[in-house]
Design a protein around this motif. Structure first.
Motif, PDB file in Angstrom:
ATOM      1  N   PRO A 125       0.820  -1.219   0.000  1.00  0.00           N
ATOM      2  CA  PRO A 125       0.000   0.000   0.000  1.00  0.00           C
ATOM      3  C   PRO A 125       0.852   1.266   0.000  1.00  0.00           C
ATOM      4  CG  PRO A 125      -0.620  -1.497   1.781  1.00  0.00           C
ATOM      5  CD  PRO A 125       0.654  -1.994   1.206  1.00  0.00           C
ATOM      6  N   GLN A 126       2.173   1.099   0.092  1.00  0.00           N
ATOM      7  CA  GLN A 126       3.042   2.275   0.108  1.00  0.00           C
ATOM      8  C   GLN A 126       3.698   2.495  -1.239  1.00  0.00           C
ATOM      9  OE1 GLN A 126       6.030   2.411   3.084  1.00  0.00           O
ATOM     10  NE2 GLN A 126       4.598   2.980   4.691  1.00  0.00           N
ATOM     11  N   MET A 127       3.713   3.739  -1.673  1.00  0.00           N
ATOM     12  CA  MET A 127       4.442   4.099  -2.882  1.00  0.00           C
ATOM     13  C   MET A 127       5.549   5.048  -2.483  1.00  0.00           C
ATOM     14  SD  MET A 127       1.724   4.738  -5.883  1.00  0.00           S
ATOM     15  CE  MET A 127       0.467   5.511  -4.905  1.00  0.00           C
ATOM     16  N   GLU A 128       6.650   4.962  -3.214  1.00  0.00           N
ATOM     17  CA  GLU A 128       7.823   5.685  -2.796  1.00  0.00           C
ATOM     18  C   GLU A 128       8.635   6.151  -3.995  1.00  0.00           C
ATOM     19  OE1 GLU A 128       9.919   3.324   0.039  1.00  0.00           O
ATOM     20  OE2 GLU A 128      11.518   4.807   0.297  1.00  0.00           O
ATOM     21  N   ALA A 129       9.087   7.396  -3.956  1.00  0.00           N
ATOM     22  CA  ALA A 129      10.053   7.893  -4.938  1.00  0.00           C
ATOM     23  C   ALA A 129      10.593   9.220  -4.439  1.00  0.00           C
ATOM     24  CB  ALA A 129       9.420   8.081  -6.312  1.00  0.00           C
ATOM     25  N   GLN A 130      11.860   9.463  -4.683  1.00  0.00           N
ATOM     26  CA  GLN A 130      12.488  10.741  -4.347  1.00  0.00           C
ATOM     27  C   GLN A 130      12.306  11.111  -2.877  1.00  0.00           C
ATOM     28  OE1 GLN A 130      14.268  12.239  -6.868  1.00  0.00           O
ATOM     29  NE2 GLN A 130      13.643  10.472  -8.065  1.00  0.00           N
ATOM     30  N   ASP A 135       1.263   6.490   1.808  1.00  0.00           N
ATOM     31  CA  ASP A 135       0.590   5.287   2.278  1.00  0.00           C
ATOM     32  C   ASP A 135      -0.879   5.394   1.909  1.00  0.00           C
ATOM     33  OD1 ASP A 135      -0.818   3.379   3.858  1.00  0.00           O
ATOM     34  OD2 ASP A 135       0.929   3.240   5.177  1.00  0.00           O
ATOM     35  N   THR A 136      -1.307   4.563   0.931  1.00  0.00           N
ATOM     36  CA  THR A 136      -2.676   4.701   0.425  1.00  0.00           C
ATOM     37  C   THR A 136      -3.696   4.108   1.394  1.00  0.00           C
ATOM     38  OG1 THR A 136      -2.438   2.646  -0.809  1.00  0.00           O
ATOM     39  CG2 THR A 136      -2.004   4.699  -1.996  1.00  0.00           C
ATOM     40  N   ARG A 137      -3.233   3.283   2.351  1.00  0.00           N
ATOM     41  CA  ARG A 137      -4.198   2.712   3.281  1.00  0.00           C
ATOM     42  C   ARG A 137      -4.455   3.666   4.434  1.00  0.00           C
ATOM     43  NH1 ARG A 137      -2.614  -3.108   4.577  1.00  0.00           N
ATOM     44  NH2 ARG A 137      -1.087  -1.975   5.779  1.00  0.00           N
ATOM     45  N   GLN A 138      -3.383   4.259   4.935  1.00  0.00           N
ATOM     46  CA  GLN A 138      -3.556   5.204   6.045  1.00  0.00           C
ATOM     47  C   GLN A 138      -3.696   6.633   5.569  1.00  0.00           C
ATOM     48  OE1 GLN A 138      -0.379   4.522   8.825  1.00  0.00           O
ATOM     49  NE2 GLN A 138      -1.360   2.644   9.541  1.00  0.00           N
ATOM     50  N   MET A 139      -3.565   6.851   4.268  1.00  0.00           N
ATOM     51  CA  MET A 139      -3.658   8.181   3.663  1.00  0.00           C
ATOM     52  C   MET A 139      -2.658   9.141   4.318  1.00  0.00           C
ATOM     53  SD  MET A 139      -7.091   7.709   2.054  1.00  0.00           S
ATOM     54  CE  MET A 139      -7.218   9.334   1.536  1.00  0.00           C
ATOM     55  N   LYS A 140      -1.427   8.677   4.430  1.00  0.00           N
ATOM     56  CA  LYS A 140      -0.389   9.499   5.049  1.00  0.00           C
ATOM     57  C   LYS A 140       0.733   9.771   4.057  1.00  0.00           C
ATOM     58  CE  LYS A 140      -0.897   8.456   9.936  1.00  0.00           C
ATOM     59  NZ  LYS A 140      -0.501   7.496  10.974  1.00  0.00           N
ATOM     60  N   VAL A 141       1.350  10.939   4.225  1.00  0.00           N
ATOM     61  CA  VAL A 141       2.426  11.355   3.342  1.00  0.00           C
ATOM     62  C   VAL A 141       3.632  11.737   4.191  1.00  0.00           C
ATOM     63  CG1 VAL A 141       3.154  13.102   1.671  1.00  0.00           C
ATOM     64  CG2 VAL A 141       0.800  12.242   1.623  1.00  0.00           C
ATOM     65  N   SER A 142       4.805  11.286   3.770  1.00  0.00           N
ATOM     66  CA  SER A 142       6.010  11.764   4.440  1.00  0.00           C
ATOM     67  C   SER A 142       7.099  12.031   3.409  1.00  0.00           C
ATOM     68  CB  SER A 142       6.492  10.752   5.479  1.00  0.00           C
ATOM     69  OG  SER A 142       6.978   9.591   4.840  1.00  0.00           O
ATOM     70  N   VAL A 143       7.974  12.970   3.764  1.00  0.00           N
ATOM     71  CA  VAL A 143       9.119  13.277   2.912  1.00  0.00           C
ATOM     72  C   VAL A 143      10.377  13.177   3.751  1.00  0.00           C
ATOM     73  CG1 VAL A 143      10.282  15.019   1.528  1.00  0.00           C
ATOM     74  CG2 VAL A 143       7.815  14.796   1.418  1.00  0.00           C
ATOM     75  N   ASN A 144      11.316  12.370   3.297  1.00  0.00           N
ATOM     76  CA  ASN A 144      12.564  12.143   4.021  1.00  0.00           C
ATOM     77  C   ASN A 144      12.308  11.877   5.504  1.00  0.00           C
ATOM     78  OD1 ASN A 144      13.978  12.579   1.615  1.00  0.00           O
ATOM     79  ND2 ASN A 144      13.919  14.794   1.956  1.00  0.00           N
ATOM     80  N   PRO A 152      -7.163  16.370   1.144  1.00  0.00           N
ATOM     81  CA  PRO A 152      -7.541  15.257   0.259  1.00  0.00           C
ATOM     82  C   PRO A 152      -7.163  15.519  -1.205  1.00  0.00           C
ATOM     83  CG  PRO A 152      -9.293  15.675   1.816  1.00  0.00           C
ATOM     84  CD  PRO A 152      -8.267  16.755   2.037  1.00  0.00           C
ATOM     85  N   LEU A 153      -7.343  16.760  -1.659  1.00  0.00           N
ATOM     86  CA  LEU A 153      -7.003  17.089  -3.041  1.00  0.00           C
ATOM     87  C   LEU A 153      -5.502  16.946  -3.286  1.00  0.00           C
ATOM     88  CD1 LEU A 153      -8.027  18.154  -5.799  1.00  0.00           C
ATOM     89  CD2 LEU A 153      -7.620  20.470  -4.933  1.00  0.00           C
ATOM     90  N   GLU A 154      -4.710  17.438  -2.340  1.00  0.00           N
ATOM     91  CA  GLU A 154      -3.254  17.309  -2.463  1.00  0.00           C
ATOM     92  C   GLU A 154      -2.839  15.839  -2.442  1.00  0.00           C
ATOM     93  OE1 GLU A 154      -2.293  21.544  -0.189  1.00  0.00           O
ATOM     94  OE2 GLU A 154      -2.196  19.662   0.913  1.00  0.00           O
ATOM     95  N   PHE A 155      -3.524  15.057  -1.618  1.00  0.00           N
ATOM     96  CA  PHE A 155      -3.230  13.625  -1.556  1.00  0.00           C
ATOM     97  C   PHE A 155      -3.510  12.973  -2.912  1.00  0.00           C
ATOM     98  CE2 PHE A 155      -4.132   9.185  -0.846  1.00  0.00           C
ATOM     99  CZ  PHE A 155      -3.156   8.802   0.060  1.00  0.00           C
ATOM    100  N   ARG A 156      -4.626  13.337  -3.530  1.00  0.00           N
ATOM    101  CA  ARG A 156      -4.971  12.732  -4.825  1.00  0.00           C
ATOM    102  C   ARG A 156      -3.940  13.093  -5.884  1.00  0.00           C
ATOM    103  NH1 ARG A 156     -10.247  14.316  -3.184  1.00  0.00           N
ATOM    104  NH2 ARG A 156     -10.473  15.958  -4.753  1.00  0.00           N
TER     105      ARG A 156
END
Ligand code: CA
Length: 222
Positions: A125-130, A135-144, A152-156
């Motif tokens: 469920p996790q996608m990663e690059a750069q 995390d598409t299941r928990q709808m979470k975003v992290s950088v470094n 929600p719009l930014e997540f999409r």
């Protein structure tokens, strides 16, 4: 990510729509088989949720027509309870998965995510690059390693770019895939959105290809 939802029962269609929106998808609902056949054949969707019992043209015929016309998006069939022959026919017609009515929305979402992942390069469920992890299941975003709060719009938007990482995505394609049907974005909406996200992410994750669109580059294979 746009999902075609084909369901003629208004209440079920509405609850699927709401559940998909909450899960970060962009659902588009149609209520009869003819429209479904046309939409699926002419527009790009990440997947379709297809009811079998439909007015005008039944779901199995819609699916057969799509597959004959090389429409290859993953399809989840919604079948009636206890009808094993429908399910067999469905798999024969080219369905990737099916759910028996009534079903839990959580299960639909989980299966849909798995199908969309399988059609891309994802296995988790996790996608990663750069340095960006989504995390598409928990709808979470992290950088470094640092958690970032996104709308929600930014997540999409991040979800779509990451799913298509390594490919330049035009503003039009982004707009179609992250705004809901009844939202009409301004002409510079995507630019504004990307600008805001870049400030939040504080990292050079989203690249601009002037005149072509935006890109999250894929990591080099180690
Ligand atoms: Ca139906």
């Amino acid at each position: 990510m746009r999902i075609l939802v084909v369901e003629d029962e208004a209440l079920i269609a509405e609850s699927i729509k709401v559940a998909l929106q909450e899960a970060g998808f962009v659902p588009e609902v149609v209520t009869d088989g003819d429209t479904a056949w046309f939409q699926g054949g002419t527009e790009d969707y990440a997947a379709a949720v297809l009811d079998i019992g439909l007015p005008q043209l039944d779901g199995l015929s819609v699916l057969r027509n799509w597959r004959q016309e090389k429409v290859n998006m993953p399809v989840i069939l919604l079948t009636a309870k206890g009808s094993w022959s429908e399910r067999v026919d469905g798999i024969d017609a080219g369905a990737d998965d099916y759910l028996v009515k009534p079903f839990h929305m959580e299960e639909l979402i989980a299966r849909l995510r798995a199908l969309v992942r399988r059609s891309g390069a994802e296995r988790t469920p996790q996608m990663e690059a750069q340095g960006l992890i989504l995390d598409t299941r928990q709808m979470k975003v992290s950088v470094n390693g640092a958690q970032i709060k996104v709308t929600p719009l930014e997540f999409r938007l991040l979800n779509y770019l990451l799913h298509n990482r390594g490919r330049v995505v035009s503003q039009e394609e982004l707009a179609t895939n992250i705004y809901y049907q009844d939202q009409e974005p301004d002409s510079n909406a995507i630019e504004v959105l990307v600008g805001r996200l870049r400030r939040k992410l504080k990292a050079k994750v989203i690249e601009t290809r002037r005149g072509f669109g935006y890109l999250i580059d894929a990591d080099d294979p180690a």
